[in-house]
Design a protein around this motif. Structure first.
Motif, PDB file in Angstrom:
ATOM      1  N   LEU A 156      40.220  40.750  42.390  1.00 48.06           N
ATOM      2  CA  LEU A 156      39.565  39.454  42.232  1.00 48.06           C
ATOM      3  C   LEU A 156      39.170  38.840  43.568  1.00 48.06           C
ATOM      4  O   LEU A 156      38.431  37.853  43.589  1.00 48.06           O
ATOM      5  CB  LEU A 156      40.486  38.486  41.477  1.00 48.06           C
ATOM      6  CG  LEU A 156      40.819  38.876  40.032  1.00 48.06           C
ATOM      7  CD1 LEU A 156      41.777  37.864  39.421  1.00 48.06           C
ATOM      8  CD2 LEU A 156      39.555  38.986  39.187  1.00 48.06           C
ATOM      9  N   GLY A 157      39.654  39.393  44.657  1.00 47.58           N
ATOM     10  CA  GLY A 157      39.312  38.867  45.971  1.00 47.58           C
ATOM     11  C   GLY A 157      38.246  39.673  46.689  1.00 47.58           C
ATOM     12  O   GLY A 157      37.763  39.261  47.746  1.00 47.58           O
ATOM     13  N   ASN A 158      37.876  40.809  46.134  1.00 45.31           N
ATOM     14  CA  ASN A 158      36.852  41.663  46.726  1.00 45.31           C
ATOM     15  C   ASN A 158      35.521  41.381  46.032  1.00 45.31           C
ATOM     16  O   ASN A 158      35.407  41.499  44.813  1.00 45.31           O
ATOM     17  CB  ASN A 158      37.241  43.134  46.555  1.00 45.31           C
ATOM     18  CG  ASN A 158      36.312  44.071  47.303  1.00 45.31           C
ATOM     19  OD1 ASN A 158      35.160  43.757  47.561  1.00 45.31           O
ATOM     20  ND2 ASN A 158      36.818  45.238  47.657  1.00 45.31           N
ATOM     21  N   GLU A 159      34.513  41.019  46.795  1.00 44.38           N
ATOM     22  CA  GLU A 159      33.228  40.647  46.192  1.00 44.38           C
ATOM     23  C   GLU A 159      32.548  41.815  45.486  1.00 44.38           C
ATOM     24  O   GLU A 159      31.650  41.606  44.672  1.00 44.38           O
ATOM     25  CB  GLU A 159      32.291  40.070  47.260  1.00 44.38           C
ATOM     26  CG  GLU A 159      31.973  41.006  48.408  1.00 44.38           C
ATOM     27  CD  GLU A 159      31.112  40.319  49.456  1.00 44.38           C
ATOM     28  OE1 GLU A 159      29.888  40.231  49.245  1.00 44.38           O
ATOM     29  OE2 GLU A 159      31.677  39.860  50.471  1.00 44.38           O
ATOM     30  N   HIS A 160      32.961  43.043  45.781  1.00 48.58           N
ATOM     31  CA  HIS A 160      32.365  44.213  45.130  1.00 48.58           C
ATOM     32  C   HIS A 160      33.026  44.539  43.790  1.00 48.58           C
ATOM     33  O   HIS A 160      32.447  45.276  42.984  1.00 48.58           O
ATOM     34  CB  HIS A 160      32.456  45.433  46.054  1.00 48.58           C
ATOM     35  CG  HIS A 160      31.751  45.260  47.354  1.00 48.58           C
ATOM     36  ND1 HIS A 160      30.384  45.118  47.451  1.00 48.58           N
ATOM     37  CD2 HIS A 160      32.226  45.175  48.634  1.00 48.58           C
ATOM     38  CE1 HIS A 160      30.033  44.985  48.722  1.00 48.58           C
ATOM     39  NE2 HIS A 160      31.135  45.007  49.457  1.00 48.58           N
ATOM     40  N   THR A 161      34.213  44.023  43.536  1.00 46.96           N
ATOM     41  CA  THR A 161      34.937  44.337  42.299  1.00 46.96           C
ATOM     42  C   THR A 161      35.265  43.109  41.457  1.00 46.96           C
ATOM     43  O   THR A 161      35.675  43.264  40.305  1.00 46.96           O
ATOM     44  CB  THR A 161      36.257  45.056  42.629  1.00 46.96           C
ATOM     45  OG1 THR A 161      37.077  44.200  43.469  1.00 46.96           O
ATOM     46  CG2 THR A 161      36.003  46.369  43.368  1.00 46.96           C
ATOM     47  N   ALA A 162      35.079  41.914  41.996  1.00 52.10           N
ATOM     48  CA  ALA A 162      35.519  40.701  41.303  1.00 52.10           C
ATOM     49  C   ALA A 162      34.804  40.511  39.963  1.00 52.10           C
ATOM     50  O   ALA A 162      35.435  40.277  38.937  1.00 52.10           O
ATOM     51  CB  ALA A 162      35.303  39.478  42.193  1.00 52.10           C
ATOM     52  N   LEU A 163      33.470  40.626  39.967  1.00 51.33           N
ATOM     53  CA  LEU A 163      32.727  40.386  38.731  1.00 51.33           C
ATOM     54  C   LEU A 163      33.024  41.456  37.682  1.00 51.33           C
ATOM     55  O   LEU A 163      33.113  41.163  36.490  1.00 51.33           O
ATOM     56  CB  LEU A 163      31.226  40.341  39.019  1.00 51.33           C
ATOM     57  CG  LEU A 163      30.337  39.941  37.842  1.00 51.33           C
ATOM     58  CD1 LEU A 163      30.714  38.566  37.326  1.00 51.33           C
ATOM     59  CD2 LEU A 163      28.859  39.963  38.246  1.00 51.33           C
ATOM     60  N   THR A 164      33.210  42.697  38.132  1.00 50.24           N
ATOM     61  CA  THR A 164      33.562  43.767  37.196  1.00 50.24           C
ATOM     62  C   THR A 164      34.915  43.487  36.550  1.00 50.24           C
ATOM     63  O   THR A 164      35.074  43.656  35.332  1.00 50.24           O
ATOM     64  CB  THR A 164      33.601  45.121  37.921  1.00 50.24           C
ATOM     65  OG1 THR A 164      32.332  45.386  38.520  1.00 50.24           O
ATOM     66  CG2 THR A 164      33.946  46.242  36.963  1.00 50.24           C
TER      67      THR A 164
END
Length: 305
Positions: A156-164
């Protein structure tokens, strides 16, 4: 007045409460939102001033708004894609399994699949936020126990994985609704058709592709429309797991959070809401939803015919 006409008029009276509710809480706010999108608030004169299409022009050309709008637009489509693939495709598979005569304990699994729908979104989001904690969350503990600690990351803190991550949580929670809709549609398929396919020597996969899926195509279209509308209006799950600013770095910013931030709460750092731009965002979203819903309806109608 005849008795027949009297009962005919009485039947229409039952529609009045629902019609009043629709007009007051849905139709009027929609029309008024479109009206507000053509105005801006003049602080000096302390009144709304008509500016025509300037809010729409600013929304698409002013970098302050256009960058956030196109980012939220892209994220919303990705959010919708996650639900179509992870939620609706799995819902079709689960419905086919539940409708199978050879599947045991169907009622139990129906309850298990539908149970997350009954949870409050804010509670679900908060619990999953705890589960996904990279330091002491359940997934981190499980990966460490399996000697897979290298896979642990701040999802949830990584912009590459948060939305997923947020999209998968949302798909998990709402999967029960399309599953039950597909299951109910499968129950309406006449048994004679399936029996005829068995006599013709069709295997299970052929019956699914040639008979079951084509016959529930209208329901698939309805579920696709509902998913499309709900995802473009989504807000609560993002707010619960991240915040209204679409953290981190606007990677979870969708149309719902963008509208709330600009039209109601006000963007950082000024914090002053702009109802005109916010209404323009809402109007553009409504137009996209209307066009998308009409396209899906036309597609499923033509296929069904």
């Amino acid at each position: 007045m005849t008795i027949k006409n009297k009962y005919a008029i009485g039947w229409y009276l039952y529609l009045v409460p629902a019609l009043m509710f629709y007009v007051v809480f849905m139709a009027f706010p929609l029309v008024d939102s479109i009206r507000i999108s053509f105005f801006t608030f003049d602080a000096a004169a302390r009144k709304n001033v008509f500016i025509g299409f300037k809010n729409y022009i600013d929304l698409f050309t002013n970098q302050e708004y256009s960058q956030r709008f196109w980012g939220a637009f892209k994220n919303t489509w990705y959010f919708f894609l996650i639900h179509m693939v992870a939620q609706n495709c799995l819902a079709v598979i689960f419905a086919l399994l539940l409708a199978s005569k050879d599947f045991k304990a169907s009622r139990f699994y129906q309850t298990v699949i539908f149970l997350p729908v009954t949870f409050a979104v804010l509670i679900t989001g908060y619990l999953w936020k705890l589960l996904l904690n990279p330091q002491w969350g359940a997934f981190a503990v499980l990966l460490n126990a399996l000697n897979c600690g290298s896979f642990i990351q701040p999802w949830l803190g990584n912009e590459h994985t948060a939305l997923t991550a947020v999209g998968l949580v949302s798909a998990w929670q709402w999967m029960g609704i399309p599953t039950m809709m597909f299951y109910a549609a499968l129950q309406t398929i006449p048994y004679e058709i399936i029996e005829a396919a068995d006599i013709a020597g069709a295997n299970g996969w052929q019956k699914i592709i040639k008979i079951k899926l084509p016959m529930i195509l209208p329901i698939i279209g309805i579920v696709a429309i509902l998913t499309f509308v709900n995802n473009f209006n989504a807000f609560d799950v993002i707010f619960a797991m991240e915040n209204a600013n679409g953290a981190p770095q606007y990677s979870t910013d969708i149309m719902g959070t963008l509208f709330y931030r600009i039209g109601i709460a006000g963007q950082h750092p000024v914090g002053i809401p702009n109802p005109g731009i916010g209404s323009a965002i809402a109007t553009v979203t409504f137009i996209m939803l209307l066009i998308g819903a009409m396209m899906v309806l036309q597609l499923t109608r033509s296929k069904n015919e």
